[in-house]
Design an enzyme around this catalytic site. Structure first.
Site, PDB file in Angstrom:
ATOM      1  N   GLU A 149       1.869  50.892  27.538  1.00  0.00           N
ATOM      2  CA  GLU A 149       0.950  50.014  28.268  1.00  0.00           C
ATOM      3  C   GLU A 149       0.015  50.797  29.197  1.00  0.00           C
ATOM      4  O   GLU A 149       0.062  50.654  30.429  1.00  0.00           O
ATOM      5  CB  GLU A 149       1.727  48.956  29.042  1.00  0.00           C
ATOM      6  CG  GLU A 149       2.471  48.012  28.121  1.00  0.00           C
ATOM      7  CD  GLU A 149       2.956  46.736  28.783  1.00  0.00           C
ATOM      8  OE1 GLU A 149       3.174  46.739  30.004  1.00  0.00           O
ATOM      9  OE2 GLU A 149       3.134  45.735  28.064  1.00  0.00           O
ATOM     10  N   CYS A 159     -10.061  63.716  39.207  1.00  0.00           N
ATOM     11  CA  CYS A 159     -10.732  62.615  38.500  1.00  0.00           C
ATOM     12  C   CYS A 159     -12.169  62.433  38.997  1.00  0.00           C
ATOM     13  O   CYS A 159     -13.064  62.100  38.218  1.00  0.00           O
ATOM     14  CB  CYS A 159      -9.928  61.321  38.636  1.00  0.00           C
ATOM     15  SG  CYS A 159      -8.429  61.339  37.612  1.00  0.00           S
ATOM     16  N   GLU A 306       6.342  44.191  21.572  1.00  0.00           N
ATOM     17  CA  GLU A 306       7.300  43.593  22.506  1.00  0.00           C
ATOM     18  C   GLU A 306       7.032  42.099  22.597  1.00  0.00           C
ATOM     19  O   GLU A 306       5.894  41.646  22.443  1.00  0.00           O
ATOM     20  CB  GLU A 306       7.108  44.150  23.924  1.00  0.00           C
ATOM     21  CG  GLU A 306       7.427  45.598  24.109  1.00  0.00           C
ATOM     22  CD  GLU A 306       7.158  46.050  25.546  1.00  0.00           C
ATOM     23  OE1 GLU A 306       7.204  45.207  26.469  1.00  0.00           O
ATOM     24  OE2 GLU A 306       6.878  47.233  25.741  1.00  0.00           O
TER      25      GLU A 306
HETATM   26  C1  GLA Z   1       6.020  45.427  29.419  1.00  0.00           C
HETATM   27  C2  GLA Z   1       6.649  46.801  29.330  1.00  0.00           C
HETATM   28  C3  GLA Z   1       8.134  46.749  29.156  1.00  0.00           C
HETATM   29  C4  GLA Z   1       8.745  45.698  30.035  1.00  0.00           C
HETATM   30  C5  GLA Z   1       8.120  44.367  29.727  1.00  0.00           C
HETATM   31  C6  GLA Z   1       8.723  43.224  30.507  1.00  0.00           C
HETATM   32  O1  GLA Z   1       5.577  44.937  28.229  1.00  0.00           O
HETATM   33  O2  GLA Z   1       6.077  47.589  28.319  1.00  0.00           O
HETATM   34  O3  GLA Z   1       8.654  48.026  29.456  1.00  0.00           O
HETATM   35  O4  GLA Z   1       8.531  46.022  31.364  1.00  0.00           O
HETATM   36  O5  GLA Z   1       6.766  44.429  30.043  1.00  0.00           O
HETATM   37  O6  GLA Z   1       8.160  42.001  30.149  1.00  0.00           O
HETATM   38 ZN    ZN Z   2      -6.492  61.831  38.893  1.00  0.00          ZN
END
Ligand code: GLA
Ligand code: ZN
Length: 666
Positions: A149, A159, A306
């Site tokens: 993510e 930066c 996920e």
């Molecule tokens: C995200 C993260 C996971 C977890 C979920 C919980 O998608 O990638 O590691 O924290 O949220 O919903």
């Molecule tokens: Zn930086």
């Protein structure tokens, strides 16, 4: 992934249970019961993989990968860069992010590394090379998952220097930069590159060109970091395939750009089911919009990396998915183009931030728990639907969702600082099309329009010259274009277009924007169908922004809807204009949902867009298709009839489609 199957499984974090071999053993038994065929390993394992600098431990991981594989479960292997260990944050402060207010973070949480830091990249390279060498040739590893993510930004000195280099490459000279940002206003002309700083609460926050370029730069930095990790592994494993997990309505990265670097798109799907403000159908549509965006990024099937089998712990209130909704949610992803249903996480953590987040196996470890049973049912259904894997979708309609446009639109002061409701606007168009069973893609301004019959440009405030031309050409060649309010206002630097607007589209639309009036949240303006309008439209209410168009003197548009209140009563609120072999519709405001339903029912017919379902469906029952397959889902809490099936509450039916013949598959 040559064998045709849908993936079922999810994030497995066994590093939390290394002192409990009994639990690891139970995991394998239960995974088989739940029809799990894949897990993602290693996402947050850095502190176990490299507990001390340069000291690597992979035996535990190898043992788990091989035990899983011996039991028919493959591995998606993640690089651990999203969460670096404490020793690194302590010894090398430069790996920690600096916030917009210029404070450097302490060791904390995750996804907060400086993506520019050469030291951080050196550490990531070292561990990624180790992983690639150790697991590269392993048949158990089917896909590489880079980081986790990706998002946020870093304002550290490294930066800042990189930002200035990025600006030099973009503009060449300070003169060009000052012009692009209209920096002369308030005497903000820059005379040296190192006067430029990223936006800050205590610093510059009123030069929209700067803010927009910072967003572009940050997006480019994330993509650069992704490429860096990918190429480290690719250098050792030229055949490896890569993804990273994308997110809902995500702002920080231009996913159209990032997708070019991915082999497979994947995303994390966490709808807020059962919130009192929405029906299950509305939540399903909101989610479908995301699935469709993620399919469109590469125009091919994606993965749900996920999702929660039950509930999250970060939404305002923890709501259980009601019985049947886990299946509805899982199969919805497949209906819209996913080749997987994966969860976060397999087994609930005992402590720390996510101990109360839903998991396939709860703290009680029971296989007769509802979540576990429903997950196993999903697994069995996915096995029945194996033929869906790899199936594409038809090209019918496209909605423009363009990141620089969203950044620019949301970054300006005026015309409505209470919010423009950009996503709400997209949903007005999307929901009407989706309910009509039209397959919708989401495209950027760099996308190709070939194959679509209908292109919708909602609030395309930042309209590129080349895209304005593309839209005109598309209409001339027989396409249908819809343009909504607050489009064609600025160029790529957020400089207002001079002359008539919507810029580049006034001939296409047969009108120009004469005025724009903002409405308060509670304000509405009545609109009525124009006498003799060629399309039947309902009486409706305008909200948010009311543009007042002036029809072109020569070759004007035909009004479809008229404002019926306020000083602009009698002015067109919607209009249509022929253009070559096609036509263009203009919507001057945001209307009630029944307006969009009527509009798109008419347009779909006009454009010859066949609905997914051959027969009309009851309200709250949605249809979607992949090549050769028809999915019908009942989002209502009661049984409904659909085609030759009676669907239970939240039930799904799937048919194989062979020409006109339908054979029930599920
Ligand atoms: C995200 C993260 C996971 C977890 C979920 C919980 O998608 O990638 O590691 O924290 O949220 O919903
Ligand atoms: Zn930086």
């Amino acid at each position: 992934m040559s064998e045709r199957k849908l993936l079922h499984g999810g994030d497995y974090n066994p590093e939390q249970w290394l002192d409990r071999p009994d639990i690891l053993e139970q995991d394998i038994t239960m995974m088989k019961q739940a029809h799990v065929n894949v897990v993602t390993l290693g996402v947050f394992s850095w502190s176990v993989m490299e507990p001390r600098e340069g000291e690597y431990h992979f035996d535990w991981l190898e043992a788990i990968i091989h035990t899983l594989y011996a039991n028919g479960i493959s591995t998606i292997l993640a690089t651990p860069s999203a969460a670096r260990p404490a020793w690194m944050a302590q010894k090398y402060p430069e790996v920690r992010r600096v916030r917009a207010d210029r404070t450097r973070e302490l060791f904390r949480r995750r996804q907060n590394y400086c993506y520019t830091s050469p030291l951080f990249r050196q550490k990531v390279r070292a561990i990624d090379e180790q992983l690639a060498r150790r697991f590269g040739g392993d048949p158990a590893v089917i896909l590489w998952h880079i980081s986790n993510e990706m998002g946020g930004d870093c304002h550290c000195p490294l930066c800042q220097a990189e930002f200035r280099r990025w600006l030099q490459a973009r503009y060449g000279s300070l003169d060009a930069l000052n012009k692009a940002w209209n920096a002369r206003f308030w005497s903000h002309d820059y005379t040296a590159w190192d006067q430029i700083e990223s936006p800050a609460p205590q610093g510059e926050d009123a030069v929209q060109g700067l803010t927009l370029d910072w967003k572009r730069f940050v997006s480019d930095r994330h993509i650069d970091f992704f490429k860096f990790e990918r190429d480290v592994i690719r250098g050792i494993l030229p055949e490896a395939k890569f993804t990273t997990n994308l997110m809902y309505r995500f702002h920080d990265i231009d996913y159209h750009d990032l997708a070019k670097e991915l082999d497979l798109v994947s995303w994390d799907n966490y709808p807020t089911w059962h919130k009192p403000s929405e029906t299950v159908e509305q939540t399903a549509l909101d989610t479908a919009m995301m699935h469709d965006l993620f399919y469109s990024l590469k125009g091919k099937p994606f993965l749900i990396m996920e999702s929660s089998p039950s509930f999250t712990n970060w939404q305002p209130v923890t709501k259980q998915k009601k019985p049947g909704v886990a299946m509805l949610s899982a199969l919805q992803g497949v209906a819209h183009g996913s080749d997987s249903v994966c969860y976060f996480q397999w087994r609930a953590s005992r402590g720390a931030e996510e101990k109360f987040h839903g998991a396939v196996v709860g703290h009680d470890g029971r296989s007769d728990a509802r979540t576990f049973r429903e997950t196993a049912e999903v697994g069995a259904a996915l096995e029945q639907l194996a033929c869906a894997a790899g199936a594409g979708r038809p090209r019918q309609a496209a909605i423009v969702h363009d990141w620089p446009n969203m950044w620019a639109l949301e970054g300006s002061s005026g015309p409505r600082n209470l919010g423009l409701g950009y996503w709400r606007e997209l949903a007005c168009h999307y929901n009407a099309l989706a309910r009509a069973g039209v397959t919708v893609d989401f495209i950027g301004q760099g996308s190709d329009l070939a194959g679509y019959s209908l292109v919708v440009a909602p609030m395309l405030y930042l309209l590129r010259d080349d895209f304005a031309e593309k839209l005109c050409l598309f209409a001339r060649r027989g396409g249908t274009v819809v343009v909504s309010q607050w489009s064609g206002v600025v160029d790529e630097s957020d400089l207002c277009r001079l002359g008539d607007t919507p810029y580049g589209l006034t001939e296409l639309l047969g009108l120009r924007r004469a005025e724009i009036d903002g409405l308060y949240d509670e304000e509405r303006r009545r609109c009525i169908p124009a006498p003799g309008a060629p399309l039947p439209l309902p009486v409706t209410q305008a909200s948010v922004l009311c543009e007042v168009p002036a029809l072109n003197e020569t070759d004007p548009a035909t009004p479809l809807l008229l404002y019926d209140e306020d000083y602009f009563a009698g002015a067109p609120a919607a209009a249509v204009h022929p253009c070559g072999d096609g036509r263009a519709y203009y919507l001057a405001s945001r209307f009630t949902q029944d307006f969009y339903s009527a509009l798109y029912a008419g347009l779909a017919k006009e454009a010859g867009l066949a609905p997914a379902s051959p027969l009309p469906l009851p309200a709250g029952v949605l249809a979607a298709r992949r090549d050769g397959l028809l999915f019908v889902q009942n989002c209502n809490p009661r049984p409904e009839k659909a085609l030759d099936a009676v669907l239970p509450a939240y039930g799904t039916a799937v048919w194989q489609q062979d020409g006109g013949r339908l054979t029930r598959l599920l």
